[in-house]
Design an enzyme around this catalytic site. Structure first.
Site, PDB file in Angstrom:
ATOM      1  N   GLU A 106       0.814  -1.299  -0.171  1.00 53.30           N
ATOM      2  CA  GLU A 106       0.026   0.079  -0.108  1.00 53.30           C
ATOM      3  C   GLU A 106       0.778   1.224  -0.080  1.00 53.30           C
ATOM      4  OE1 GLU A 106      -2.592  -0.080   3.033  1.00 53.30           O
ATOM      5  OE2 GLU A 106      -4.274  -1.248   2.053  1.00 53.30           O
ATOM      6  N   HIS A 222      -9.040  10.636   2.881  1.00 50.02           N
ATOM      7  CA  HIS A 222      -8.879   9.372   2.014  1.00 50.02           C
ATOM      8  C   HIS A 222      -9.097   9.865   0.520  1.00 50.02           C
ATOM      9  CE1 HIS A 222      -8.568   5.722   0.179  1.00 50.02           C
ATOM     10  NE2 HIS A 222      -7.906   5.096   1.153  1.00 50.02           N
ATOM     11  N   ARG A 269      -1.310   9.471   1.677  1.00 49.50           N
ATOM     12  CA  ARG A 269      -2.245   9.803   1.483  1.00 49.50           C
ATOM     13  C   ARG A 269      -2.653  11.439   1.263  1.00 49.50           C
ATOM     14  NH1 ARG A 269      -5.574   5.647   5.228  1.00 49.50           N
ATOM     15  NH2 ARG A 269      -5.390   3.955   3.746  1.00 49.50           N
ATOM     16  N   HIS A 327     -11.255  10.700   6.715  1.00 45.08           N
ATOM     17  CA  HIS A 327     -11.251   9.479   6.876  1.00 45.08           C
ATOM     18  C   HIS A 327     -10.863   9.021   8.342  1.00 45.08           C
ATOM     19  CE1 HIS A 327     -10.636   5.259   5.422  1.00 45.08           C
ATOM     20  NE2 HIS A 327      -9.342   5.160   5.623  1.00 45.08           N
ATOM     21  N   ARG A 362      -1.440   9.167   9.136  1.00 45.34           N
ATOM     22  CA  ARG A 362      -1.259   7.886   9.393  1.00 45.34           C
ATOM     23  C   ARG A 362      -0.937   7.163   8.119  1.00 45.34           C
ATOM     24  NH1 ARG A 362      -5.001   3.428   8.622  1.00 45.34           N
ATOM     25  NH2 ARG A 362      -6.680   4.851   8.050  1.00 45.34           N
TER      26      ARG A 362
END
Ligand SMILES: Cc1cc2nc3c(=O)[nH]c(=O)nc-3n(C[C@H](O)[C@H](O)[C@H](O)COP(=O)(O)OP(=O)(O)OC[C@H]3O[C@@H](n4cnc5c(N)ncnc54)[C@H](O)[C@@H]3O)c2cc1C
Length: 485
Positions: A106, A222, A269, A327, A362
């Site tokens: 990811e 997000h 992100r 998010h 995060r």
């Protein structure tokens, strides 16, 4: 009136992992505001990060987490998280979660280390947690019960005042230790991937008890949700789609992310979100998987594929219109590495807690991990206190001390919550300015906050906006527009 040893508020991965690991220590009561499954955990798609392969190292996961968090995370807390990950995976496997043999990649991770079951990993985890909790003798679960205030007496938390759905009065539930596991606050925003239950309640409860929330300015948006409001939630298109090769393209069908960051689709992100947000000003933005092998895409993402079909879209053949959404809350109720807050008798775990691991942003798939690792830390501390005789006794309140709350009609509450969501999205969203933040404070203060649900939202919004105002420079997912933008 109910008395228990351990009161856990919330039935997501944080609450249920804590309950299960505590099950031999006494009577446990889990309360949750809606159905058991009404939790962000249920919607988690990507998976859970852990160093479990030969080519990976703890230090790599630590550095990736620090980097994604713009260097603002705490190395010791991150080490605690990362080193606890293999045990967290084993715990989940022990209750029947079946992870795939190969980890996925990811954005922001330098190595493939995302452990997943399907493309709806959160559902599989929550289903197994629920099964295990329902089998456990010492755990009682009460759904449709809202925690409204903490019972603070003798300078410690003695449980919570709760409201059972449709009742007018509050009731005390007394406990030697209370664990806040109420999740995030995405529902404070008009556009969010979060469930209805995620309205920042734990932060409001703690704030009303005198605990100052920390790092609330770091709201992660997000970049890729389906641009369609489905009853107050936006369906997420997981980061693993980009890990698998999905592109993000603009209204002309052109890729553009490499103009913003050399890592393009796999940049952290906050960078992808801002890029998508800027491009949206020129027209629609899409997720594009048409260049990939359709059979493989369907095999790898069967649930996302099926869900998009319900919206009339084919993940393998169509451009999928996307929008960023609120998010994840990187900040929350501050705790130490044992999950303990500054209010004796109160712990916090999961998204509601601020453990310092996420810093200013995060890293993907570190949230489920944080919940399980810190649940274990809380349980260890409870056992230590029990063994050393340091567990406190409960102090009950006089019935006259039970707070009274105002309850307005649901349509009225929804209308106020909607207005708050619009203000937060417009003025406290992906790109912020001092002027906008001040306007937001004023506009939110004009919304009548008689009902406790609106009061709670207002408290959290104030704290969040004030945190933004205290950080005049951009950092991580907190982005302040300057005159040069
Ligand atoms: C769509 C989506 C996809 C995600 N994908 C991933 C992923 O792949 N990997 C990852 O690591 N993270 C992911 N995340 C983030 C992660 O899912 C959450 O951070 C995590 O599940 C939070 O767990 P939790 O137990 O703290 O909160 P939740 O799972 O949200 O549970 C909170 C619980 O508290 C209850 N509650 C709230 N307020 C009250 C109240 N006042 N009284 C009583 N009960 C209350 C709620 O009903 C709920 O049961 C994703 C999040 C979303 C929304």
């Amino acid at each position: 009136m109910l008395k228990t040893d351990y009161l856990i508020i919330g039935s997501g991965i944080a609450g249920l992992s804590t309950a299960l690991q505590l099950k031999d220590q006494g009577k446990i009561t889990v309360i949750t505001r809606g159905e058991l499954k009404q939790a962000n955990t249920y919607w988690a798609q990507g998976g859970i990060a852990a160093v479990m392969t030969k080519e990976d190292r703890f230090v790599k996961h630590i550095n990736d987490t620090l980097d994604a968090g713009a260097g603002h995370g705490d190395r010791d807390a991150i080490r605690h998280l990362v080193e606890g990950a293999p045990k967290a995976i084993r715990f989940l496997e022990s209750i029947g979660v079946k992870f795939k043999k190969e980890p996925a990649l990811e954005g922001g991770h330098s190595v493939a280390r995302i452990w997943r079951t399907t493309d709806f990993t959160g559902q599989d985890i929550l289903n197994q947690l629920i099964k295990a909790v329902q089998k456990a003798k010492n755990i009682e679960v009460k759904d449709h019960v809202d925690a409204v205030e903490l019972i603070v007496k003798n300078d410690r938390c003695n449980g919570a005042y709760v409201r059972v759905q449709d009742q007018e009065e509050l009731h005390p539930i007394y406990a030697k230790r209370t664990v806040l596991a109420t999740g995030g606050l995405g529902q404070l925003y008009a556009k969010t991937s979060n469930t209805k239950a995620a309205a920042g309640d734990g932060i409001a409860l703690a704030a009303k008890a005198g605990l100052e929330p920390t790092a609330l300015e770091f709201i992660q948006f997000h970049p890729t949700a389906l641009n369609h409001d489905d009853k107050g939630r936006y369906f997420l298109l997981s980061e693993t789609l980009r890990g698998f090769g999905a592109k993000i393209v603009n209204v002309e069908g052109k890729s553009f992310l490499d103009e913003y960051d050399s890592r393009a689709e796999l940049a952290p992100r906050d960078i992808v979100t801002r890029a998508v947000n800027f491009e949206l000003a020129n027209g629609a933005v899409y997720l594009d998987m048409r260049h990939l092998n359709g059979k493989e895409v369907k095999k790898r993402f069967p649930n996302i594929y099926k869900r998009l079909k319900q919206y009339g879209l084919d993940l393998t053949n169509d451009l999928i219109p996307i929008t960023p959404v609120a998010h994840f809350s990187c900040g929350g109720v501050p705790t130490d590495l044992k999950g303990t807050t500054k209010l004796p008798g109160l712990s916090a775990v999961g998204e509601v807690a601020y453990t310092k691991v996420h810093g200013a942003n995060r890293l993907a798939s570190n949230a489920l991990l944080e919940a399980v690792v810190f649940a274990e830390s809380i349980v260890k501390e409870i056992i230590r206190q029990k063994e050393t005789g340091a567990e406190a006794e409960i102090t009950e309140v006089d019935p006259s001390e039970i707070p009274k709350v105002v309850i307005e009609s649901l349509p009225q509450v929804k209308a106020y919550a909607k207005r708050i969501g619009q203000i937060m999205w417009e003025r406290v969203g992906i790109v912020r300015s001092e002027e906008g933040l001040k306007k937001a404070l004023k506009e939110i203060s004009e919304i009548p906050a008689r009902d406790y649900r609106i009061q709670n939202r207002q408290i959290v919004c104030y704290k969040l906006i004030q945190a933004c105002l205290h950080r005049p420079l951009s950092l991580g997912c907190h982005y302040i527009a300057s005159d040069l933008d």
